[in-house]
Design a protein around this motif. Structure first.
Motif, PDB file in Angstrom:
ATOM      1  N   MET A  28      34.043  76.187  41.989  1.00 50.96           N
ATOM      2  CA  MET A  28      34.158  77.434  41.978  1.00 50.96           C
ATOM      3  C   MET A  28      33.338  78.410  42.014  1.00 50.96           C
ATOM      4  O   MET A  28      33.962  79.375  43.193  1.00 50.96           O
ATOM      5  CB  MET A  28      35.312  77.652  41.389  1.00 50.96           C
ATOM      6  CG  MET A  28      37.200  76.853  41.361  1.00 50.96           C
ATOM      7  SD  MET A  28      37.967  77.540  40.199  1.00 50.96           S
ATOM      8  CE  MET A  28      37.967  75.722  38.941  1.00 50.96           C
ATOM      9  N   GLU A  29      32.983  78.744  40.679  1.00 54.80           N
ATOM     10  CA  GLU A  29      31.506  79.799  40.864  1.00 54.80           C
ATOM     11  C   GLU A  29      31.205  79.837  42.771  1.00 54.80           C
ATOM     12  O   GLU A  29      30.625  80.398  42.661  1.00 54.80           O
ATOM     13  CB  GLU A  29      30.701  79.138  39.949  1.00 54.80           C
ATOM     14  CG  GLU A  29      31.511  79.264  38.285  1.00 54.80           C
ATOM     15  CD  GLU A  29      31.077  78.513  37.544  1.00 54.80           C
ATOM     16  OE1 GLU A  29      29.775  78.816  38.078  1.00 54.80           O
ATOM     17  OE2 GLU A  29      31.410  78.949  36.189  1.00 54.80           O
ATOM     18  N   ALA A  30      30.965  78.335  43.145  1.00 54.79           N
ATOM     19  CA  ALA A  30      29.975  78.693  44.809  1.00 54.79           C
ATOM     20  C   ALA A  30      30.748  79.178  45.471  1.00 54.79           C
ATOM     21  O   ALA A  30      29.931  79.913  46.311  1.00 54.79           O
ATOM     22  CB  ALA A  30      29.312  77.052  44.864  1.00 54.79           C
ATOM     23  N   THR A  31      31.534  79.184  45.313  1.00 53.47           N
ATOM     24  CA  THR A  31      33.039  79.569  46.349  1.00 53.47           C
ATOM     25  C   THR A  31      33.074  80.986  45.983  1.00 53.47           C
ATOM     26  O   THR A  31      33.089  81.609  47.246  1.00 53.47           O
ATOM     27  CB  THR A  31      34.470  78.636  46.592  1.00 53.47           C
ATOM     28  OG1 THR A  31      34.287  77.563  46.595  1.00 53.47           O
ATOM     29  CG2 THR A  31      35.493  79.503  47.190  1.00 53.47           C
ATOM     30  N   LEU A  32      33.579  81.170  44.906  1.00 50.90           N
ATOM     31  CA  LEU A  32      33.273  82.433  44.762  1.00 50.90           C
ATOM     32  C   LEU A  32      32.094  83.333  45.231  1.00 50.90           C
ATOM     33  O   LEU A  32      32.096  84.541  46.247  1.00 50.90           O
ATOM     34  CB  LEU A  32      33.542  82.983  42.898  1.00 50.90           C
ATOM     35  CG  LEU A  32      35.571  82.471  42.929  1.00 50.90           C
ATOM     36  CD1 LEU A  32      35.308  82.640  41.196  1.00 50.90           C
ATOM     37  CD2 LEU A  32      36.192  84.059  43.964  1.00 50.90           C
ATOM     38  N   SER A  33      30.547  82.601  44.709  1.00 47.07           N
ATOM     39  CA  SER A  33      29.616  83.284  45.310  1.00 47.07           C
ATOM     40  C   SER A  33      29.787  83.770  46.386  1.00 47.07           C
ATOM     41  O   SER A  33      28.610  84.905  47.257  1.00 47.07           O
ATOM     42  CB  SER A  33      28.624  82.900  44.625  1.00 47.07           C
ATOM     43  OG  SER A  33      26.986  82.751  44.972  1.00 47.07           O
ATOM     44  N   ARG A  34      29.787  82.453  47.467  1.00 47.29           N
ATOM     45  CA  ARG A  34      29.345  82.871  48.742  1.00 47.29           C
ATOM     46  C   ARG A  34      30.580  83.480  49.429  1.00 47.29           C
ATOM     47  O   ARG A  34      29.784  84.255  50.358  1.00 47.29           O
ATOM     48  CB  ARG A  34      29.907  81.161  49.577  1.00 47.29           C
ATOM     49  CG  ARG A  34      29.053  80.931  50.397  1.00 47.29           C
ATOM     50  CD  ARG A  34      29.244  79.490  51.221  1.00 47.29           C
ATOM     51  NE  ARG A  34      30.608  78.752  50.380  1.00 47.29           N
ATOM     52  CZ  ARG A  34      31.178  77.891  49.349  1.00 47.29           C
ATOM     53  NH1 ARG A  34      30.194  77.581  48.978  1.00 47.29           N
ATOM     54  NH2 ARG A  34      32.057  77.191  49.803  1.00 47.29           N
ATOM     55  N   ARG A  35      31.318  83.881  48.608  1.00 41.95           N
ATOM     56  CA  ARG A  35      32.990  84.956  49.828  1.00 41.95           C
ATOM     57  C   ARG A  35      32.468  86.302  49.206  1.00 41.95           C
ATOM     58  O   ARG A  35      32.192  86.768  50.057  1.00 41.95           O
ATOM     59  CB  ARG A  35      34.114  84.568  49.081  1.00 41.95           C
ATOM     60  CG  ARG A  35      34.808  83.552  49.633  1.00 41.95           C
ATOM     61  CD  ARG A  35      35.996  83.061  49.001  1.00 41.95           C
ATOM     62  NE  ARG A  35      37.303  82.523  49.417  1.00 41.95           N
ATOM     63  CZ  ARG A  35      37.811  81.384  49.397  1.00 41.95           C
ATOM     64  NH1 ARG A  35      39.070  82.918  48.855  1.00 41.95           N
ATOM     65  NH2 ARG A  35      38.401  81.024  49.946  1.00 41.95           N
ATOM     66  N   ALA A  36      31.579  86.450  47.993  1.00 37.53           N
ATOM     67  CA  ALA A  36      31.060  87.863  47.270  1.00 37.53           C
ATOM     68  C   ALA A  36      30.006  88.023  48.252  1.00 37.53           C
ATOM     69  O   ALA A  36      29.888  89.469  48.967  1.00 37.53           O
ATOM     70  CB  ALA A  36      31.232  88.083  46.021  1.00 37.53           C
ATOM     71  N   ALA A  40      36.894  88.211  50.377  1.00 35.42           N
ATOM     72  CA  ALA A  40      38.078  88.580  48.953  1.00 35.42           C
ATOM     73  C   ALA A  40      38.568  87.141  48.323  1.00 35.42           C
ATOM     74  O   ALA A  40      38.337  86.116  49.410  1.00 35.42           O
ATOM     75  CB  ALA A  40      39.341  89.225  49.660  1.00 35.42           C
ATOM     76  N   PRO A  41      38.215  87.006  47.345  1.00 36.34           N
ATOM     77  CA  PRO A  41      38.643  85.865  46.731  1.00 36.34           C
ATOM     78  C   PRO A  41      40.306  85.202  46.890  1.00 36.34           C
ATOM     79  O   PRO A  41      40.929  85.740  47.551  1.00 36.34           O
ATOM     80  CB  PRO A  41      38.462  85.672  45.193  1.00 36.34           C
ATOM     81  CG  PRO A  41      38.408  87.678  44.991  1.00 36.34           C
ATOM     82  CD  PRO A  41      38.191  87.697  46.362  1.00 36.34           C
TER      83      PRO A  41
END
Length: 182
Positions: free
Chosen positions: A168-176, A181-182
């Motif tokens: 989840m953290e990696a996905t949010l970081s990639r999206r940011a 947007a998340p």
């Protein structure tokens, strides 16, 4: 205390999302995971156990306040900006959370004696006592809840939860990083 920066998984989470294989009866396992998490968090037993565990002075603490209290109690004192960083929330949210702990007599705040530009916050004796009680009771509860699992199953569950958190953290970081947007 929750340390959001240190993770024990050696494998890194996937960087691309491949479609999940259908489970029994054509059910998407991802949908089953989402449903299971919703059922867990909405379960009347989960809600009641949280209320019982997270009480202080006749008031119910939120999970965020419990996390803050446990973090506060993990060392003698914190400068507010360090405390906000440890909680991984912005300074405004840290102040609001701290204010509630202050009103409950679980924390105290004062100017830093060495540098008056800073504010120092710390858990009171009552705050430390409640933090220890919450940790002790939560540990006992989880031991009871997980008693039907073998040691290997408990290890597998912990590994999977850590992996999902990293993913989840990696996905949010990639999206940011890509502006999504998340």
């Amino acid at each position: 205390m929750v340390d959001r920066r240190a993770r024990s998984m050696s494998d890194t989470p996937p960087t691309s999302a491949a479609p999940a294989a259908d489970g029994p009866g054509g059910e998407d396992p991802g949908d089953r995971v989402i449903r299971a998490i919703q059922q867990f968090s909405r379960s009347p037993a989960h809600v009641e156990l949280t209320r019982a565990l997270y009480r202080a002075g006749g008031k119910e603490l939120t999970p965020t306040q419990v996390d803050a209290l446990e973090t506060l109690a993990s060392r003698p004192e914190w400068r507010m900006h360090e405390f906000a960083e440890a909680l991984d929330i912005d300074r405004g949210a840290t102040s609001r959370t701290t204010d509630r702990l202050l009103r409950l007599g679980l924390a105290e705040r004062r100017p830093d004696e060495n540098d008056r530009r800073y504010v120092v916050v710390q858990a009171t004796a009552a705050g430390r006592r409640i933090s220890r009680r919450i940790q002790r009771d939560r540990y006992a509860l989880m031991q009871e809840v997980l008693s039907g699992l073998t040691g290997d199953q408990r290890t597998d569950l912990a590994d999977l939860l850590e992996y999902v958190t990293q993913a989840m953290e990696a996905t949010l970081s990639r999206r940011a990083g890509s502006g999504d947007a998340p």
